[in-house]
Design an enzyme around this catalytic site. Sequence first.
Site, PDB file in Angstrom:
ATOM      1  N   HIS A 168      41.765  37.877  42.220  1.00 25.74           N
ATOM      2  CA  HIS A 168      42.539  37.552  41.024  1.00 25.74           C
ATOM      3  C   HIS A 168      42.947  38.862  40.344  1.00 25.74           C
ATOM      4  O   HIS A 168      42.128  39.771  40.207  1.00 25.74           O
ATOM      5  CB  HIS A 168      41.673  36.700  40.086  1.00 25.74           C
ATOM      6  CG  HIS A 168      42.393  36.306  38.838  1.00 25.74           C
ATOM      7  ND1 HIS A 168      43.351  35.308  38.827  1.00 25.74           N
ATOM      8  CD2 HIS A 168      42.325  36.790  37.569  1.00 25.74           C
ATOM      9  CE1 HIS A 168      43.830  35.198  37.605  1.00 25.74           C
ATOM     10  NE2 HIS A 168      43.227  36.078  36.825  1.00 25.74           N
ATOM     11  N   GLY A 210      35.842  25.625  39.126  1.00 26.50           N
ATOM     12  CA  GLY A 210      36.634  25.969  37.947  1.00 26.50           C
ATOM     13  C   GLY A 210      37.806  26.875  38.305  1.00 26.50           C
ATOM     14  O   GLY A 210      37.975  27.275  39.462  1.00 26.50           O
ATOM     15  N   GLU A 257      43.589  45.756  44.556  1.00 26.29           N
ATOM     16  CA  GLU A 257      43.210  44.484  45.185  1.00 26.29           C
ATOM     17  C   GLU A 257      42.971  44.694  46.678  1.00 26.29           C
ATOM     18  O   GLU A 257      42.022  44.155  47.256  1.00 26.29           O
ATOM     19  CB  GLU A 257      44.319  43.439  44.997  1.00 26.29           C
ATOM     20  CG  GLU A 257      44.523  42.996  43.558  1.00 26.29           C
ATOM     21  CD  GLU A 257      45.539  41.859  43.461  1.00 26.29           C
ATOM     22  OE1 GLU A 257      45.529  40.958  44.315  1.00 26.29           O
ATOM     23  OE2 GLU A 257      46.351  41.877  42.515  1.00 26.29           O
TER      24      GLU A 257
HETATM   25  C1  GRF Z   1      47.598  38.622  44.166  1.00 28.87           C
HETATM   26  O1  GRF Z   1      47.946  39.289  42.994  1.00 28.87           O
HETATM   27  C2  GRF Z   1      46.276  37.913  44.008  1.00 28.87           C
HETATM   28  O2  GRF Z   1      45.397  38.588  43.164  1.00 28.87           O
HETATM   29  C3  GRF Z   1      46.691  36.604  43.405  1.00 28.87           C
HETATM   30  O3  GRF Z   1      47.899  36.270  44.023  1.00 28.87           O
HETATM   31  C4  GRF Z   1      48.541  37.467  44.468  1.00 28.87           C
HETATM   32  C5  GRF Z   1      48.779  37.304  45.925  1.00 28.87           C
HETATM   33  O4  GRF Z   1      49.492  38.401  46.442  1.00 28.87           O
HETATM   34  N1  GRF Z   1      45.667  35.601  43.567  1.00 28.87           N
HETATM   35  P1  GRF Z   1      49.618  38.570  48.014  1.00 28.87           P
HETATM   36  O5  GRF Z   1      50.240  37.280  48.533  1.00 28.87           O
HETATM   37  O6  GRF Z   1      48.253  38.788  48.569  1.00 28.87           O
HETATM   38  O7  GRF Z   1      50.523  39.736  48.217  1.00 28.87           O
END
Ligand code: GRF
Length: 210
Positions: free
Chosen positions: A111, A145, A176
């Site tokens: 997230h 949740g 990420e």
């Molecule tokens: C990412 O920002 C992730 O954190 C969120 O949705 C987005 C997905 O991006 N849950 P991708 O498809 O992995 O490029």
Amino acid sequence: MTSAGVAVFLSGRGSNFVALHQAMQRGEVPAEITVVVSNEPDAGGVAYAREQGLPVEVVPHRGAGGRKAHERQVLEALHGYRVDWICLAGYMRLLSAAFVDRFAERILNIHPSLLPSFPGLNVQQAALDHGVRIAGCTVHLVDSGLDSGPIVVQRAVPVLDGDDAAALSARILEQEHVAYAEALNRLLTETWRIEGRCVRFAAKASEEVG
Ligand code: GRF
């Protein structure tokens, strides 16, 4: 160490999926993606999976007959694949408690905020609107949740003057891509347990004092 079978669930571009796959290929995570599941046939992640020769199961939610029926179809699609873990990577569907229970403590999500701040959608803009100075991303175990399960890894980035949602999102996304592999690797290679709503990793022998 045996490699874990991972099903990646996605709905879009799939950059986290790509980063996870590449980290596995570099040997940084002892796991292999055994199947990619998408509710969107035209997702960028689906195209990448096919290019890579990874099995893909497209299970559209539209016309599926509701959430329960869609999840039943997803479970059927998973049949026959080795699925030790599910990694949600931009999967735009909320999972029911029944589905989560089937894979208790074996579903991860990423997230783009420092949870518990800013769950839900459009969170980079929400962080900017709130005036936060530090933003980031969270990898967490999934409960029933919204973005609420136990946190595994977080990585922070600064919010810079003049940032718009696109600039901040890009800065968070870079982190990420590191965080997801780090989280899965830790869960697969370390000893951990859930205590309350916390993931507790056991101290490694080299870190023990005395
Ligand atoms: C990412 O920002 C992730 O954190 C969120 O949705 C987005 C997905 O991006 N849950 P991708 O498809 O992995 O490029």
